[in-house]
Design a protein around this motif. Structure first.
Motif, short mmCIF file in Angstrom:
data_model
loop_
_atom_site.label_atom_id
_atom_site.label_comp_id
_atom_site.label_asym_id
_atom_site.label_seq_id
_atom_site.Cartn_x
_atom_site.Cartn_y
_atom_site.Cartn_z
N PRO A 173 -23.71 8.60 19.85
CA PRO A 173 -22.47 9.31 20.55
C PRO A 173 -23.31 10.59 21.19
CG PRO A 173 -22.07 8.71 18.06
CD PRO A 173 -23.46 8.09 18.42
N ALA A 174 -24.38 10.96 20.83
CA ALA A 174 -25.15 12.07 21.51
C ALA A 174 -25.12 11.85 23.11
CB ALA A 174 -26.17 12.54 20.79
N VAL A 175 -25.33 10.56 23.20
CA VAL A 175 -25.76 10.26 24.84
C VAL A 175 -24.81 10.59 25.76
CG1 VAL A 175 -26.56 8.44 26.29
CG2 VAL A 175 -27.42 8.51 23.86
N PRO A 176 -23.29 10.21 25.39
CA PRO A 176 -22.33 10.50 26.34
C PRO A 176 -22.38 12.10 26.42
CG PRO A 176 -21.30 9.17 24.66
CD PRO A 176 -22.87 9.21 24.62
N VAL A 177 -22.27 12.92 25.30
CA VAL A 177 -22.11 14.16 25.25
C VAL A 177 -23.19 14.93 26.21
CG1 VAL A 177 -22.62 16.27 23.61
CG2 VAL A 177 -21.32 14.26 22.93
N ALA A 178 -24.62 14.32 26.18
CA ALA A 178 -25.44 14.80 26.90
C ALA A 178 -25.40 14.71 28.40
CB ALA A 178 -26.75 14.18 26.55
N GLY A 180 -22.38 14.77 29.57
CA GLY A 180 -21.04 15.68 29.84
C GLY A 180 -21.73 17.34 30.06
N VAL A 181 -22.76 17.55 29.13
CA VAL A 181 -23.50 18.87 29.37
C VAL A 181 -24.02 18.95 30.66
CG1 VAL A 181 -25.23 20.34 28.21
CG2 VAL A 181 -23.44 19.08 26.54
N ALA A 182 -24.91 17.72 31.00
CA ALA A 182 -25.44 17.84 32.33
C ALA A 182 -24.70 18.06 33.52
CB ALA A 182 -26.24 16.45 32.57
N ALA A 183 -23.59 17.32 33.31
CA ALA A 183 -22.21 17.50 34.38
C ALA A 183 -22.15 19.14 34.59
CB ALA A 183 -21.26 16.57 34.30
N GLY A 184 -21.85 19.69 33.33
CA GLY A 184 -21.58 21.16 33.36
C GLY A 184 -22.78 21.86 34.03
N ALA A 204 -23.62 10.17 38.70
CA ALA A 204 -23.97 9.62 37.92
C ALA A 204 -23.94 10.34 36.46
CB ALA A 204 -25.60 9.73 37.97
N PHE A 205 -23.78 11.44 36.31
CA PHE A 205 -23.64 11.97 34.95
C PHE A 205 -22.46 11.82 34.67
CE2 PHE A 205 -26.97 15.20 36.08
CZ PHE A 205 -28.02 14.51 35.48
N VAL A 206 -21.31 11.77 35.16
CA VAL A 206 -19.67 11.72 34.74
C VAL A 206 -19.55 10.15 34.60
CG1 VAL A 206 -17.57 12.09 35.27
CG2 VAL A 206 -19.23 13.88 35.81
N TRP A 207 -19.63 9.55 35.39
CA TRP A 207 -19.13 7.97 35.29
C TRP A 207 -20.24 7.37 34.34
CZ3 TRP A 207 -14.52 8.23 36.34
CH2 TRP A 207 -14.33 8.77 37.50
N LEU A 208 -21.61 7.58 34.12
CA LEU A 208 -22.35 7.02 33.21
C LEU A 208 -22.19 7.57 31.72
CD1 LEU A 208 -25.81 6.89 34.87
CD2 LEU A 208 -24.56 4.77 34.18
N GLY A 209 -21.74 8.67 31.79
CA GLY A 209 -21.16 9.26 30.32
C GLY A 209 -19.99 8.38 29.87
N VAL A 210 -19.02 8.41 30.86
CA VAL A 210 -17.79 7.83 30.27
C VAL A 210 -18.08 6.07 30.05
CG1 VAL A 210 -15.41 6.51 30.89
CG2 VAL A 210 -16.35 9.22 31.55
N HIS A 211 -18.80 5.24 30.75
CA HIS A 211 -19.37 4.18 30.52
C HIS A 211 -20.00 4.08 29.40
CE1 HIS A 211 -22.20 0.58 31.51
NE2 HIS A 211 -21.18 0.23 32.01
N PRO A 265 -17.61 15.32 44.80
CA PRO A 265 -18.16 14.85 43.65
C PRO A 265 -17.32 15.08 42.46
CG PRO A 265 -19.67 16.47 44.10
CD PRO A 265 -18.57 16.55 45.20
N PRO A 266 -17.43 14.10 41.36
CA PRO A 266 -16.72 14.65 39.95
C PRO A 266 -17.43 15.86 39.50
CG PRO A 266 -17.81 12.39 39.99
CD PRO A 266 -18.24 12.93 41.27
N THR A 267 -16.45 16.48 38.89
CA THR A 267 -16.60 17.85 38.12
C THR A 267 -16.57 17.85 36.69
OG1 THR A 267 -14.46 18.69 38.05
CG2 THR A 267 -15.77 19.09 40.06
N PHE A 268 -17.10 18.98 36.08
CA PHE A 268 -17.01 19.17 34.57
C PHE A 268 -15.48 19.10 34.20
CE2 PHE A 268 -16.79 21.43 30.50
CZ PHE A 268 -17.65 20.87 29.87
N ALA A 269 -14.61 19.44 35.00
CA ALA A 269 -13.18 19.51 34.77
C ALA A 269 -12.68 17.91 34.63
CB ALA A 269 -12.33 20.01 35.88
N LEU A 270 -13.26 17.10 35.47
CA LEU A 270 -13.04 15.70 35.24
C LEU A 270 -13.44 15.08 34.14
CD1 LEU A 270 -11.37 13.28 36.45
CD2 LEU A 270 -13.70 12.68 37.58
N VAL A 271 -14.54 15.62 33.61
CA VAL A 271 -15.20 15.48 32.17
C VAL A 271 -14.43 15.66 31.17
CG1 VAL A 271 -16.96 15.79 30.47
CG2 VAL A 271 -17.57 15.73 32.87
#
Length: 441
Positions: A173-178, A180-184, A204-211, A265-271
């Motif tokens: 579970p820490a991987v998608p959190v990471a 998200g933090v990277a996107a921020g 990459a960061f946003v969509w891979l995190g959701v994936h 591109p996607p933002t942290f708000a979208l995260v």
């Protein structure tokens, strides 16, 4: 529908039917949103452009926090890729088999769509009609292909991301959190320090995190209400803070004239919005799954899944056909956002549904699944093919299909693209993927 009934009747009891519904609903909401939000405007000089209902009625923009459902599709993608990879592994397959089979489901209907529109755009140009609504159509019908291009990139990376997920073990579970933090952090560098181009890393960061969250779903997480409720609340609070205190616009889709888009591109708000949507989606899973156990409901979902991608690809074509017809008839219609305009929406949507149904009937053959063969070891060809297809499809989304003879160009991040170059990239990539079919000699 008869085929759908047969498939529904043999559905294994172990299948997660909710995933199939989410796939259909996410694409359906995108289609409905485009039909409602996109507005074609004719200027005093006869020029034609598009705007957005949400720009005219900004009070409606918070609705995009619920209706921006692309995160749900990428969540479902993670679940589906985890199960598909496990199946291919059991049969002795590898990366090339996975990439070819998963990409093929997207590339076949996309290739047909692009091929038809390239021919239409060339005819428009040869007839000297590359202006007004026709010029607009040859450019804008390709814009939703950004999603197909990004998703192809996710497919290419899915096996590596699954290895990371498995290696992480209890810390998965820490991987998608990471991510998200990277996107921020990307947004900090983008907005506070004006670092050029860095925002595109969030594709990459946003969509891979959701994936990656989809892998957690496939592993059996989110069974109880506690974690989904916490995700929903956290994401909602985060979205409110991002769009009020932070530098982000309210809308989760791009608005005409705004300097910042939460999507491109996607933002942290979208995260944060994605976190709330994932939480809400998982909260609804139990009651909706029980509803899907009804045979008639499940048959409808199975039938819709066989048509969803074709409908997604052609829905803007239907909209431009209807718009061109109303313009040719001289029907201006009520002012956008007025009571009369809203009263006409059911009629407008009904027309678009009928036109899209006709297009789906014509082109649905390309959306039929094919049997997956395994045993290829040509992974290098598969990687190269995925890269070329991803760049080519994204190129179409940037430049459109028109201007073949005039040399119309656009810039994909830093790469100049044309319709012809995009077609060549997709064709070469598809050929490389096809080479991987069957065991290597």
């Amino acid at each position: 529908m008869k085929n759908a009934a047969a498939l529904a009747a043999v559905t294994p009891v172990t299948r997660d039917r909710y995933v199939d519904l989410l796939r259909v609903l996410s694409l359906g909401v995108v289609v409905l949103g485009h039909w409602l939000m996109a507005v074609v405007v004719t200027g005093a000089d006869g020029s034609v452009r598009t705007t957005n209902l949400l720009a005219i009625e900004p009070a409606l923009q918070p609705l995009t926090w619920l209706l921006q459902v692309m995160p749900v599709f990428f969540l479902v993608g993670g679940f589906s890729h985890a199960t598909a990879w496990a199946s291919i592994e059991r049969r002795g397959g590898g990366y090339a088999d996975f990439a070819r089979s998963r990409a093929g489901r997207l590339l076949r209907p996309t290739a047909v769509f692009a091929g038809v529109w390239l021919v239409l755009a060339l005819c428009v140009e040869l007839l000297g009609a590359d202006h007004g609504i026709l010029k607009l159509a040859t450019r804008l019908v390709a814009q939703p292909l950004w999603f197909v291009g990004v998703y192809l990139g996710i497919v290419a990376l899915a096996p590596a991301m699954l290895r990371l997920h498995r290696w992480s073990g209890r810390w998965a579970p820490a991987v998608p959190v990471a991510f998200g933090v990277a996107a921020g952090l990307v947004d900090v560098l983008r907005f506070a320090h004006a670092v050029p181009y860095i925002g595109f890393l969030n594709l990459a960061f946003v969509w891979l995190g959701v994936h990656q969250v989809g892998f957690l779903y496939a592993d059996g997480h989110f069974r109880g209400p506690r974690v989904p409720a916490a995700l929903f609340a956290t994401g909602l609070v985060g979205t409110v803070l991002c769009t009020t205190v932070g530098p982000y616009p309210t809308s989760m889709v791009g608005m005409p004239g705004e300097k910042v888009s939460n999507m491109s591109p996607p933002t942290f708000a979208l995260v944060m919005c994605a976190v709330s949507l994932i939480g809400l989606t998982m909260l609804l899973r139990g009651p909706v799954t029980r509803w899907l156990a009804r045979p008639a409901v499940w048959r409808g979902v199975v039938a819709a899944n066989g048509l969803a991608m074709t409908a997604f690809l052609w829905h803007l074509t239907a909209m431009f056909l209807a718009t061109a017809a109303t313009m040719a008839l001289g029907f201006a219609g009520p002012a956008v956002g007025s009571a009369g305009w809203w009263l006409l929406r059911p009629v407008w949507l009904g027309v678009l549904v009928l036109l899209t149904a006709a297009l789906v009937a014509a082109f649905r053959g390309a959306d039929r699944p094919r049997a997956t063969t395994v045993g290829s070891r040509r992974d290098g060809f598969a990687v190269a093919g995925m890269v070329l297809c991803t760049v080519g499809v994204l190129g179409f989304s940037a430049v459109g299909f028109g201007g073949l003879l005039a040399g119309r160009t656009a810039t994909l991040i830093v790469l100049p693209v044309t319709p012809l170059l995009s077609a060549l990239l997709v064709g070469a990539g598809a050929a490389l993927l096809r080479v991987t079919r069957g065991p290597a000699s």
